[in-house]
Structures are given as structure tokens and as C-alpha cells.
Design an enzyme around this catalytic site. Sequence first.
Site, PDB file in Angstrom:
ATOM      1  CB  CYS A  45      -6.141   8.041  13.266  1.00  9.62           C
ATOM      2  SG  CYS A  45      -5.625   8.744  11.831  1.00  9.62           S
ATOM      3  CG  HIS A  56      -2.237   5.577   0.835  1.00  7.75           C
ATOM      4  ND1 HIS A  56      -3.076   4.589   0.144  1.00  7.75           N
ATOM      5  CD2 HIS A  56      -2.651   6.723   0.057  1.00  7.75           C
ATOM      6  CE1 HIS A  56      -3.647   4.995  -1.002  1.00  7.75           C
ATOM      7  NE2 HIS A  56      -3.333   6.470  -0.658  1.00  7.75           N
ATOM      8  CB  CYS A  90      -0.936   0.028   1.097  1.00  2.00           C
ATOM      9  SG  CYS A  90      -1.958   1.470   1.350  1.00  2.00           S
ATOM     10  CB  CYS A 141     -14.815  -2.980  29.904  1.00  2.00           C
ATOM     11  SG  CYS A 141     -14.516  -4.158  28.671  1.00  2.00           S
ATOM     12  CG  HIS A 168     -17.404  -2.449  25.815  1.00  2.00           C
ATOM     13  ND1 HIS A 168     -16.389  -2.006  26.620  1.00  2.00           N
ATOM     14  CD2 HIS A 168     -18.442  -1.680  26.517  1.00  2.00           C
ATOM     15  CE1 HIS A 168     -16.862  -1.099  27.365  1.00  2.00           C
ATOM     16  NE2 HIS A 168     -18.063  -0.804  27.151  1.00  2.00           N
TER      17      HIS A 168
END
Length: 711
Positions: free
Chosen positions: A41, A9, A7, A281, A635
Site C-alpha cells: 500500500c 488518485h 489516474c 524463501c 514462493h
Amino acid sequence: MLTMDKCKHIGQLRLAQDHSILNPQKWHCVDCNTTESIWACLSCSHVACGRYIEEHALKHFQESSHPVALEVNEMYVFCYLCDDYVLNDNATGDLKLLRSMLSAIKSQNYQCTTRSGRVLRSMGTSDDTYYLHDGTQSLLQNEDQMYTALWHRRRILMSKIFRTWFEQSPTGRKRQEEQFQEKIAKREVKKRRQELEYQVKAELETIHPRKSLRLQGLAQSTTVEIVPVQVPLQTPASPAKDKVVSTSEDVRLKKASDSSGKRRPIVTPGVTGLRNLGNTCYMNSVLQVLSHLLIFRQCFLKLDLNQWLAVTASDKTRSPYKHPSITDTVYQMNECQETDTGSAPSRHPSLSLGLSGGASKSRKMELIQPREPSSQYISLCHELHTLFQVMWSGKWALVSPFAMLHSVWRLIPAFRGYAQQDAQEFLCELLDKIQHELETTGTRLPALIPTSQRKLIKQVLNVVNNIFHGQLLSQVTCLACDNKSNTIEPFWDLSLEFPERYQCNGKDIASQPCRVTEMLAKFTETEALEGKIYVCDHCNSKRRRFSSKSVVLTEAQKQLMICHLPQVLRLHLKRFRWSGRNNREKIGVHVGFEEILNMEPYCCRESLKSLRPECFIYDLSAVVMHHGKGFGSGHYTAYCYNSEGGFWVHCNDSKLSMCTMDEVCKAQAYILFYTQRVTENGHSKLLPPELLSGSQHPNEEADTSSNEILS
């Protein structure tokens, strides 16, 4: 899953050394707070959920044009521009290094190297309390305080708005008039009291001195005790002011004025969120449930093992390490107006003046954690005591359970690190450790433990042993002679299998209804044993013990029935099944359950005869819910009934919200908690009288009539 070998990117990616993905406390969606399918991200610090949840990561790409993201738990890399998963790395090997670091953080094993010797900023940490250092703790403490302060400010502003609206209504104007009249009455009572005190003082001054010096001295000492405030008498301006208020009215108004001075809780006790410290959690959901079970909470609010633990440990080990005092491991309140900022915080022997124990009008809330304690000094009972004190103090909207997580890592190594865990396994391990700790408490230097403390420990141990403890009757029936063999087996929860129609892969499985009563019926149904494998005592009774004849094997059937009901019934729905050799998938069908459960159809005949009908009725207390599709991801949240406010609360880590019973019944339940309405001895209160009479609310001065809740 389709992947791309290359890729373009990825080659343009430049990853910062201090990326926020290295902080486990940020492994949740910044928008919806879920920990399921979390994508980070790689161009900025944004963390959000995937497209199969709420699509917040996709929305971030559409707004920022940042193409590459990494799934935190599975560590897949996806390019939104190419719309595909990618395998290649950039020239500097950032993705490989990032994956190595994430694996090290999850397992808390930092013995990792790279070929080039390049490491990220956090790579050099070797302590298992990697993200529990003072800087992070202090930062999160401030965030907890700011969160609570912000919530409190919003509530005050909303109260002002509604108060202004209420004052304009006829009912509000009537209430204002009543309050005004009450103020006048209080003022008259105060004035009358001052007049009486002045009259008493005047009479005492006019009394002639006694002949006996001894009696005269006693009289003088008696008059010194009464020091009234001298107020000049004023002439009444109107007949209304001349009215004398009755004694009963004096007492009533005095009580009203005293009660008005009590501090109302900032939040409803028990409505305190627990910060997700990195895929925790599962722990937060279990702790919320245990704290909302009245009998369990009251026991650990009463019991604190920290005081004798330090004494016995220091006397037994003679270690140079000094065990931290209770103020080093609990939530405290430090003076807010303290001018000397460099001075050490004041030490208090107990929680009565701290965050959890009382009401201090000018104190600043602070969370202090233990510093590298040895495992033999750690007490899960003490951590539960401390955490429950904070959660039910009515002062915090959000708390970071650092000390509890640290203790779990040390005492339950299987849960060490930031990997995703199973809530059912954690609950079983936690209760087992607590029970073991209470059992071994009295055997360690009992002479140093006060008798009252040993008695209290024994009472709490009895509650912990019995609260979830029940008994099953395992009955095997020989089909050859109809002889029945009974065996009593203990249980602490019932693991319920799904019906056969849900054990196979099918498109229409989710549409078929299933109820918890059907699963209980399947658990207690008669099961035929395969083949002639049962050794019946009756069929083999005529055969001599040392006879050369072979053992007679017969066909049989087995049935499990409940012969002793627990006080709190835990129903574990076995949603995860094996698919293939190493894959466990989830049965995502909704299981219907009711607020009231009748266990009479699932008990043996002996129990039906010995117990009253009311003993079989259970009320729903809590539900642990699993969100997600797989065993290793997802979760956890919990629905808990708050007895202080009389409402249901949805506990989603730091976010708590009020909910209705209809919302609770729509949850995809994983663990159900039912509380027995009437025990076998006929009492509705499960707590022993000794603990119930001596127990105190963690915030005695708080007015628990307030039903405000986090929005």
C-alpha cells in the site's frame, strides 16, 4: 493487461521517504506470509498478497480505503477505486523514484541518480550489506528472541491448562499418587545416605592413630576426601520409615533424580523457522531440507573449518584485516545477569558453551554477525555448521540467517541481491561451492592443519561427493548392426520431463493425472535418434582409418538407465517451459508421488544382478514446493521429515507447522528428496562410523523425547 494513462488518485499520492517497502524483510504478506504476488500500500506501510492468492491486499483496501498499491516484484501500480493498472506518476515523481530504489535494492547496485537530485532515505547506501547493518541485525535479533519467548510462554500456559484437566481425571490422580510415593522414596534414600555418611565419619574418628607417621598422614588425607554432612539422627516415627531401600532401588532413583534435572528443549530440535530477509524463501527452503537430511546434517555438525581457516589465511596473506573469531560469526549466549552493560561479551573458544552447544541456565541468546569480511575468509561449510547448530539446538523458534545470506552473496554472485531466484539452481550452486571448498581445504598449508582435522575433512568430502552422486548408463544401439555402445555418466539429480500431453497449452491439462513413476519411465525409455546421424564403430570398423571413403552414418536409438544409485535421490520436476522467445511459464499440474519409491524398474540389468532388492527401496525425506504461476515469481516452501520428533514439518520461512503425510502428498512438488533405505554395503545408516561415533547432538543435555512443535 489493461492500463490507464491517467489516474486522479495517483496525483493525490504523497509517499513517505521511509516507506516500509524499502525493507526487503517486509516483502511478504503480513497475514499469510507468502512472497507470491506481494502488493504494498502506498498510503501506509501495509504489505499483503494479491487477489489471486488470499486477497489480503484487497481486504486492506476495503477496510482502510487506501486505493493505490504497488506490486513489489513486477512493480506494477494498481488503483482499487479505478479497478485498473495505471501508468502516470504524481507531480514529484515518487513512483519513478520508488521503482528505481526497488531495482537498486534487488540488484544491490546503488549507483543511481534522479533528475531532481531527490533521493529516498536509503538511497545513499553503497555497501552490498545494505540491510545487514548492526541496527537492523539487533532489531531482528530482539524480534527472534521475543518470538521464541512468546511461543514458549504460550506453550507453558497451554501445558498448565492441560495439566489441570489431567489432574482431575482418574489417570491423573493415579499419576499424582505415584509421584508422591516416589518423592517419599527419594527422601528416604537421601536420609539413609546421610545416616551412612555420619556412621562412616564416626567410625573414622574412633580409629586409633597408626604408628607410622607416613601411614598416619595418608590416613588423614584419606579422611579429608570424605566430608559428609552431619545430620542428627532422628528416631523413626513409624515402621514404614524404618524400611531400608535396596541398593538397586538407590541406583534407579538416583538416575531418575539426575535425569529430572536435565533441561528439556524449548522446541523440538530442527523445528526452527528461518526469517525471510527479502525474497530469500528459495534459500530458506533448501537450507531446511539439507538440515533435515541426517547424513548431511551430522557431517556439518561435526566439521567446523573456522579454526584453521583464520590460521591459514593470516599466515598466507599477512593482511592487516583480522578475521573474526568464531564468536563473531556464530550464535552465542551472553550473561543475562551481567551488571556492567558496557563490558564486552565473554569470548569462548567453541560452541560448547554457546547457544548451539550446551545448556546455560542464566544466559541471554544473541546473534552476532561478521563485519565486512573479505571473500577469502568466508566459509560456507562454517556457516552451515553454525546454522545447523542453532537450528538443532532446541532453543530457537525463529532465526535470521544473516551470515549465511552474506556468504552466499560473496561466494555465489549470481544470487546477490533480493531478486526472486530458483531453488533448484541455488541448490546446485551451493553444493558445488561446498564441494570445491572441501577439495581445496587440504591443499592450503596442510602443515598447519592437524592430522585429525584433515582426516575429518576427507571423510566429510567423501560423504558430500557420494550422498547425491549416482551413475547413468547411456546406451546407444545401432539399428543397422545391432551393436551397443555403453557410456557411464555421473549425475547428482535427475531432471524429469513432463509427458508430451503437458507440453502444450490446453484447458484440460491440469485435470489429467500424472505420477512421478510415469516421469521416471519417460526418462528411461528408449528414444529414437532423428535421421542417420550415428557413427557406429562396428559399421565403420572395416573402413580404413585414412581411407577416402566417407564415414558410414546409421540410424540409432538411445536409452538412459541407472547403473549406480545415490544415497539420497533428488528428483527435479521440470515445471518451467519456454513459451515464446523470452517467456517461461509453469506447468501447474499436480504430480502424484509416494512415501516409498522402488527404483528397480529404472535400473540396468547389471545393477539388478549385483544389488539386493532392499537397495532399490527409497523413503521420502523432503519436498520443495513452488507456489505461483510463473518462473520469475512465486514462493517456495518445504516439507521435511523431522527424525527427532518423528513427524513431518511444513517449513514456510518463519512459520513452521506439523503436517500429515496426506498433506505432503498433496503438495505441488518441485524437488523430491528420497533416502535409500539400505545402502549397497547392506547398512541402513548412511553416516560413516567415524563420524557417527564421534558426533554429538547440538544440545546434549536436551531431552529430545518432547514432541512439542510450533503451532
